[in-house]
Design an enzyme around this catalytic site. Structure first.
Site: not given
Ligand code: ACO
Length: 426
Positions: A265, A304, A360
């Site tokens: 978060h 996101h 972020d």
């Molecule tokens: N880098 C590479 N691949 C990614 C990323 C990423 N940052 N985020 C998602 N993916 C991919 C996943 O591997 C998945 O691929 P697949 O379909 O081949 O398995 C697909 O995209 C969907 O990903 P999910 O994890 O299902 O997406 P979710 O909506 O659950 O996750 C999250 C959102 C947690 C923010 C994710 O994008 C992530 O981990 N990002 C990096 C961490 C980050 O920057 N967090 C800050 C969020 S903003 C905030 O909290 C204020």
């Protein structure tokens, strides 16, 4: 009226459920039963992925269209035209303040920036290397012991008083926690300065003649506005769930801050900085992208849960970053970030998965350039989000539909069994 017709194939019975505001009432499912002994149908939704937990008129968010509005006002306009305290008033009371209201509000918040010396002693009692988020959580909870009137959550007047207290005191607690980590004497609040100007002064003024740079003060103001609310996110949900028991808001904000402390978060911008430092140079970006696409790691600051187009806050922050770097000098990690963004935005892996820079991706670079240590990053999120938490708490307290938060579960444990004697247990 719009309706959903459901046929239960177990019984052949048909039910009509009203659809209001694009939702059905989960409790309407309860009438769907196999027989009289059946508890009734429930919805299973871990992490509330598709459950509206409340009605709210604070923040509107459309993740597909990349829209974020507070009380109807686009975030872009608020970031351009308002101060953080104006936005805090908007979130808390529903309308933008007029000049007279704003002047009064600034004075009122300024009046509540001091913390009781006992609270300072609590901060002093933490170990020198305590994480400032841990201190913030502990001190917020401790404030409830000082303001006993805070337990009267039914009184609108007292609710307002606690809101001002919390908004006034959060920067002071955060700055005192930071100075504690340095082993430095604290700088007391200066209420002639702006909200962010005062905060920067409490953080960085040691000799009494420190002046904040107007560009940096404004940049922090914008970052505070962008972080002030984000509808039913993890920490806001924590605030609502905890205060649904009618506990005081200081305890509620302690719980919400705890939720924000988690790396999923409030900690992602720190992870972005670590990632950029690890990549080390623009030349190594393609290799890094390759490892991301191979599923070996994530591109931090991208993607996101809600924004599947772009995060409108990221666009504003990027502009802000350039202004800050004109004053502080360019953060050496910026070139790596820009190259990562350039490649990712044209690569099918990221485009197909709708992965765009989030809030972020650039905020950590700005904070680092402004001289904040990384442990302060989540604190810089908690201070402005306090207005959002309090607006949502106040709204929930006034909502006649509010009940103590108490989800159901699907029990998957052992069937009834008898307690065996201690001797002979495996
Ligand atoms: N880098 C590479 N691949 C990614 C990323 C990423 N940052 N985020 C998602 N993916 C991919 C996943 O591997 C998945 O691929 P697949 O379909 O081949 O398995 C697909 O995209 C969907 O990903 P999910 O994890 O299902 O997406 P979710 O909506 O659950 O996750 C999250 C959102 C947690 C923010 C994710 O994008 C992530 O981990 N990002 C990096 C961490 C980050 O920057 N967090 C800050 C969020 S903003 C905030 O909290 C204020």
């Amino acid at each position: 009226m719009d309706q959903l017709t459901i046929t239960d194939e177990r019984t052949g019975k048909t039910y009509k459920l009203p659809i209001v505001d694009g939702t059905i009432r989960a409790l309407d499912l309860r009438q769907i039963r196999v027989d009289d002994k059946d508890f009734g149908l429930m919805a299973y939704d871990p992490a509330f992925m598709n459950t509206a937990s409340c009605r709210s008129s604070v923040t509107y968010l459309d993740g597909d269209a990349g829209i974020l509005r507070y009380r109807g006002y686009p975030i872009e306009q608020l970031a351009e035209k308002c101060t953080y305290l104006e936005v805090a008033w908007l979130l808390l009371f529903g309308e933008l303040p007029n000049k007279q209201q704003l002047d009064g509000w600034e004075k009122e918040v300024g009046h509540h920036t001091l913390i009781h010396e006992n609270v300072k002693q609590i901060i002093d009692a933490f170990r020198y290397d305590a994480h400032p988020m841990g201190i913030l959580i502990g001190v917020c909870a401790a404030l409830s012991t000082l303001y006993k009137d805070a337990s009267d959550v039914k009184s609108a007047q007292l609710r307002r008083l606690q809101m001002v207290r919390l908004i006034g005191k959060m920067p002071t607690i955060a700055a005192f926690a930071y100075r504690h980590s340095l082993g430095q004497r604290v700088t007391y609040p200066d209420n002639r300065a702006s909200y962010t100007g005062n905060f920067l002064k409490m953080l960085f003024d040691v000799g009494g003649d420190w002046q904040s740079h107007p560009v940096l003060e404004r940049a922090l103001e914008i970052l505070f506005i962008l972080h002030a609310d984000h509808e039913q996110n993890c920490s806001t949900n924590a605030m609502r769930a905890v205060t649904s028991s009618q506990v005081d808001p200081f305890s509620g904000v302690a719980a919400a801050t705890a939720a924000l402390y988690g790396p999923l978060h409030g900690g992602a911008n720190e992870a972005v900085l670590k990632m950029l430092a690890e990549i080390g140079s623009v030349a190594k970006v393609p290799e890094f992208i390759k490892s991301v696409k191979a599923g070996e790691r994530r591109l931090m600051g991208f993607g996101h849960r809600v924004y599947k187009n772009y995060d409108p806050r990221a666009r504003i922050i990027k502009e802000c970053a350039y202004k800050v770097f004109e004053v502080t000098g360019k953060n050496p990690l910026l070139e790596i970030a820009l190259e990562l963004e350039r490649i990712a935005l044209q690569d099918a892996y990221f485009v197909d998965r709708k992965l765009y820079p989030n809030v972020d991706f650039y905020s950590g670079l700005i904070y680092q350039a402004m001289g904040f240590p990384t442990e302060m990053f989540p604190v810089l999120f908690a201070i402005p989000r306090t207005a959002g938490w309090l607006a949502q708490w106040d709204e929930q307290t006034r909502d006649p539909e509010t009940k103590i938060a108490r989800p159901r579960q699907i029990y998957c444990g052992a069937a009834k069994r008898d307690v065996p004697p201690l001797v002979g247990r495996g």
